[in-house]
Design an enzyme around this catalytic site. Structure first.
Site, PDB file in Angstrom:
ATOM      1  N   ASP A   9       0.919  -1.159   0.012  1.00  0.00           N
ATOM      2  CA  ASP A   9      -0.001  -0.092  -0.074  1.00  0.00           C
ATOM      3  C   ASP A   9       0.858   1.178  -0.052  1.00  0.00           C
ATOM      4  O   ASP A   9       2.166   1.125   0.162  1.00  0.00           O
ATOM      5  CB  ASP A   9      -0.819   0.020   0.877  1.00  0.00           C
TER       6      ASP A   9
HETATM    7  C1  BGC Z   1      -5.346   3.045  -0.002  1.00  0.00           C
HETATM    8  C2  BGC Z   1      -5.456   1.971  -1.086  1.00  0.00           C
HETATM    9  C3  BGC Z   1      -5.206   2.652  -2.522  1.00  0.00           C
HETATM   10  C4  BGC Z   1      -3.772   3.558  -2.486  1.00  0.00           C
HETATM   11  C5  BGC Z   1      -3.765   4.063  -3.706  1.00  0.00           C
HETATM   12  C6  BGC Z   1      -4.055   3.964  -0.273  1.00  0.00           C
HETATM   13  O1  BGC Z   1      -4.068   5.047   0.706  1.00  0.00           O
HETATM   14  O2  BGC Z   1      -5.300   2.344   1.250  1.00  0.00           O
HETATM   15  O3  BGC Z   1      -6.526   1.305  -0.723  1.00  0.00           O
HETATM   16  O4  BGC Z   1      -5.259   1.341  -3.369  1.00  0.00           O
HETATM   17  O5  BGC Z   1      -4.061   4.439  -1.524  1.00  0.00           O
HETATM   18  O6  BGC Z   1      -4.568   4.948  -3.996  1.00  0.00           O
END
Ligand code: BGC
Length: 815
Positions: free
Chosen positions: A355
């Protein structure tokens, strides 16, 4: 900020490392840019003024597509040509393939794609992947049309193909509810709504349409479906998931992955799915986003793992690890979670991405590594992570190159990951057709897709109370509609809708440019006349608007419909200290109940089940519409007026008290379960009757599933869709408290007035197995009640004796 324990870190660096804007709860309303410019090499500060994308197109009304709901892609294999390709890359090129940079890094001071910056990342750091929409980063447009989005992705692709290793980039995007970041891409209801339909086909369609609209923008990879269980209802990400139940969520997970991916190795209208966030994200101990979780490992396996397993079994090509810490251990650095469990035990063979900034965060936030380089080293050594969503600087690239050159990390470790990445690029067709397929754009926003989104909303909206037949409304009723959520598209969309935290106040509904409707518009469509509408209260509950006039108008009406709910948010900006809806919203209902004395129907538009104070008593009818998406207006109106009969069921427990914030249907049976409304609950306008359930056998043995048969009859006066739900409750389990109820099967049936249907649902002894503390699967030989829709008060149940093979039975040696 909520991360106060690390006092020695400046707030700024914390925010940077988390990929967050500094604004928090009060940020709702303005465009919240994600980590904008904090580490950008561009020194300008962008203005924040974005334009509306003026590209218009007339989407076709309908189109044909391949229904692949039963297709599971073949096993994940690495082809020989990919192995050869990996062998030709330099260390730097391999590391670049493993790096993902957010698009904000390549948006120039003018808001446009800055090609020199693209060249910088691809030339110098050999970056092989980008993510996100420029619309979240003060890009030129607030919501990019497929054409303008594809212009960005194609330009980056062209640069990649002529630079460095000349390999195509793969672009990832959070198309979590339709292609919510592509202008006109049909925005679907949130995951909670999808689950509330109890209809897997709708989850499939949402995935398929999201994939097509995403691919139209030249994006190949969707960071979806979101499969965390929404256990703590305070959690700001509750709405993204398929509810709290492992079985319901697994069913939706499988259908959704199949929808996104279809036959993705051949079908170029599909994208790679990404099961996220692995694992245990949905039970933050204090409800705040990314707070640590305490979940015993056998409970993790029992409840939280199944939806992810279902996604793996459906062939999900990619996975994303979860932020933060489970049982004190950082997921990002955990051999157990990311290698032992995910790869070995669950059999995930695809691409694993971190993430946002999670490797750096080990040092910057969680204090689980000495520094960023150390974090990189142990992440690569202990886990099988393939790609770092870096997302904002060169730290991962620099550290990894150094670690390989000084021998701390082997080049073979990189090869393993790069092979997976390049295989995915090949499977998605990026070596043959790296650019956006412009022809797909004309299907974006087609009526066929909009109807699919509306159908999901129609089947999800859940009737929680309906006394004195207040609903459905009649066209001859003089109805006063009140409340900010009824006249807004953006609140129905919530977060991850146009922008990360939803449209800004300045943009309002204008940003949708017609790709959506409000409840008020829906009512107009259903009744043929514009209804009387008053805002009455501010969405944040800070004050009333013209309250005396509202009271006077309410006195003059036959019935009142009040829209209550939440402002939009995503992740940290949605942290709350309690579940109660803003007080003034609740006061509005009390005032009207006491002063106008007219029947009141309340419509909830909210991302999580907020407590309602006295409203469940004062309102005569209550509909939970969850976050029905930009096209939710018409379905809500149709249900209010009885054109559609509500058939949604709660996919989460609706708490009555703060103490119940983490109550679930599967909690231990001896704990009081007296929520406001239980999991699986929901009413319709018609009168249904179940006849007794009969079982094909009174004993349930391993390897011999049984069938439960029952008849359900619609005694009218409306056609009714009904999710028939089969639950089990084991009478005792030696040493391990049994669950209150576990959902084991469901089927949504459609019943005409007067119609009866006989339904057969299967149950196996293996489903009743549970994990013990030593992480072994057990079956308790004890009676089990099989109950049909236990919360409908119809009391339809039967008892079966569960028998277990000896090796599954706990004995003294296990304690
Ligand atoms: C979120 C993810 C997301 C990623 C990219 C993160 O802050 O937890 O769910 O896919 O950002 O945008």
């Amino acid at each position: 900020m909520r991360f106060a324990p690390l006092v020695h870190y400046a707030e700024l660096s914390v925010a940077v490392a988390f990929g967050l804007a500094l604004a928090n709860t009060d940020s709702a309303g303005s465009l919240v840019v994600r980590n904008e410019g904090q580490n950008s090499l561009l020194t300008c500060s962008r203005s924040g003024a974005q334009e509306l994308d003026n590209v218009h197109w007339d989407p076709v009304e309908s189109y044909s597509y391949q229904n692949t709901s039963s297709v599971v892609p073949g096993p994940w294999v690495i082809d020989r040509d990919i192995i050869r390709m990996v062998g030709k890359l330099s260390i730097e090129e391999k590391v670049g393939q493993m790096s993902q940079i957010q698009v904000g890094q390549v948006i120039g001071c003018d808001g446009k794609l800055n090609e020199s910056m693209v060249e910088h990342w691809i030339n110098k750091w050999k970056v092989g992947s980008f993510l996100e929409t420029p619309g979240n980063h003060d890009g030129e447009f607030s919501w990019y049309s497929p054409e303008n989005f594809a212009d960005v992705t194609d330009t980056v692709q062209r640069i990649a193909l002529k630079t460095g290793p000349k390999l195509p980039i793969i672009w990832g995007l959070d198309s979590v509810r339709g292609a919510n970041y592509v202008k006109g891409g049909t925005i679907f209801p949130s995951g909670t709504s999808t689950a509330a339909t109890f209809n897997q086909q709708l989850a499939y369609e949402a995935g398929r349409i999201a994939a097509k609209d995403t691919r139209a923008a030249g994006v190949h990879w969707s960071f979806a479906p979101v499969l965390d269980l929404s256990v703590n209802k305070l959690w700001s990400r509750t709405y993204e998931n398929f509810g709290e139940d492992p079985y319901l969520s697994s069913q939706m997970s499988s259908a959704s992955v199949k929808g996104f991916q279809g036959d993705y190795k051949h079908d170029r209208s599909r994208v790679a799915a990404c099961l996220k966030h692995f694992i245990g994200y949905g039970y933050p101990f204090d409800g705040s986003d990314r707070a640590n979780r305490h979940i015993a490992t056998h409970e993790l396996l029992e409840y939280y793992v199944p939806p992810f397993q279902a996604a793996i079994d459906a062939g999900s090509a990619t996975a994303m690890e979860s932020y933060g810490v489970v049982n004190g251990e950082a997921v990002m650095l955990s051999h157990y979670y990311l290698t032992q469990l995910l790869r070995k035990q669950m059999g995930f063979a695809g691409l694993l991405v971190t993430d946002w900034a999670e490797i750096n965060s080990q040092a910057d936030i969680y204090a689980t590594a000495r520094n960023r380089t150390h974090a990189t080293q142990i992440a690569l050594q202990r886990t099988s992570v393939d790609m770092s969503m870096v997302a904002d600087d060169e730290s991962f690239m620099q550290a990894t190159v150094d670690l390989v050159k000084n021998g701390a990390i082997s080049e073979a470790r990189l090869d393993e990951s790069v092979a997976r990445i390049l295989q995915l690029k090949k499977d998605l067709g990026l070596f043959d057709s790296p650019f956006a397929d412009k022809a797909l754009a004309e299907t974006v926003g087609s009526l066929q897709d909009v109807e699919a989104a509306r159908d999901t909303a129609r089947e999800s909206i859940t009737l929680l109370k309906n006394d004195k037949g207040v609903l459905p409304l009649s066209k001859s009723d003089r109805v006063l509609f009140i409340g900010p959520t009824l006249n807004s598209t953006r609140y129905m969309g919530g977060g991850w809708n146009v922008h990360w935290t939803g449209p800004s106040d300045e943009e309002g509904d204008a940003v949708y440019q017609g790709f959506g409707d409000t409840v008020i518009k829906g009512v107009e469509q259903v009744t043929g006349a514009a209804p009387k509408y008053m805002k009455a209260v501010d969405i944040n509950g800070t004050g009333f608007v013209d309250i005396d006039k509202v009271i006077a108008a309410a006195k003059d009406a036959d019935k009142i419909v009040i829209g209550l709910g939440e402002n939009s948010y995503a992740e940290n900006s949605g942290n709350i200290d309690g579940l109660l809806l803003p007080q003034k919203q609740l006061d509005l209902v009390s005032i009207l109940a006491s002063k106008a004395k007219k029947p009141i129907a309340v419509v909830l538009i909210e991302g999580r089940p907020r407590r309602l104070g006295n409203v469940p008593k004062l309102a005569d009818a209550i509909l939970d519409a969850y976050l029905p998406g930009a096209y939710g207006g018409l379905p809500i109106a149709e249900i209010l007026y009885g054109k559609v009969n509500p058939s949604g069921r709660l996919p989460i427990t609706y708490p009555a008290t703060e103490a119940q914030a983490s109550s679930t249907i599967w909690q231990s049976s001896y704990v009081d379960y007296r929520p406001q409304w239980p999991f699986g609950f929901g009413l319709g306008y018609s009168k249904l009757k179940y006849s007794n359930v009969t079982l094909s056998s009174n004993t349930l043995k391993m390897g011999s599933p049984i069938t439960a048969k029952l008849t359900v009859t619609n005694h009218g006066p409306y056609p009714q869709k009904e999710p028939v739900q089969l639950y089990t409750h084991q009478h005792y389990r030696v040493g391990y408290a049994p669950d209150l109820y576990r959902l084991r099967a469901f089927e949504k049936v459609d019943l005409g007035v007067g119609e009866s249907k006989t339904i057969s649902l299967k149950l196996s002894a293996e489903e009743l197995a549970f994990w013990d503390r030593n992480l072994r699967k057990r079956v308790e030989p004890a009676p089990v009640t099989v109950a049909i829709n236990p919360f409908t008060q119809m009391d339809i149940h039967a008892v079966v004796e569960l028998e277990a093979d000896p090796e599954y039975v706990l004995d003294e040696a296990d304690y």
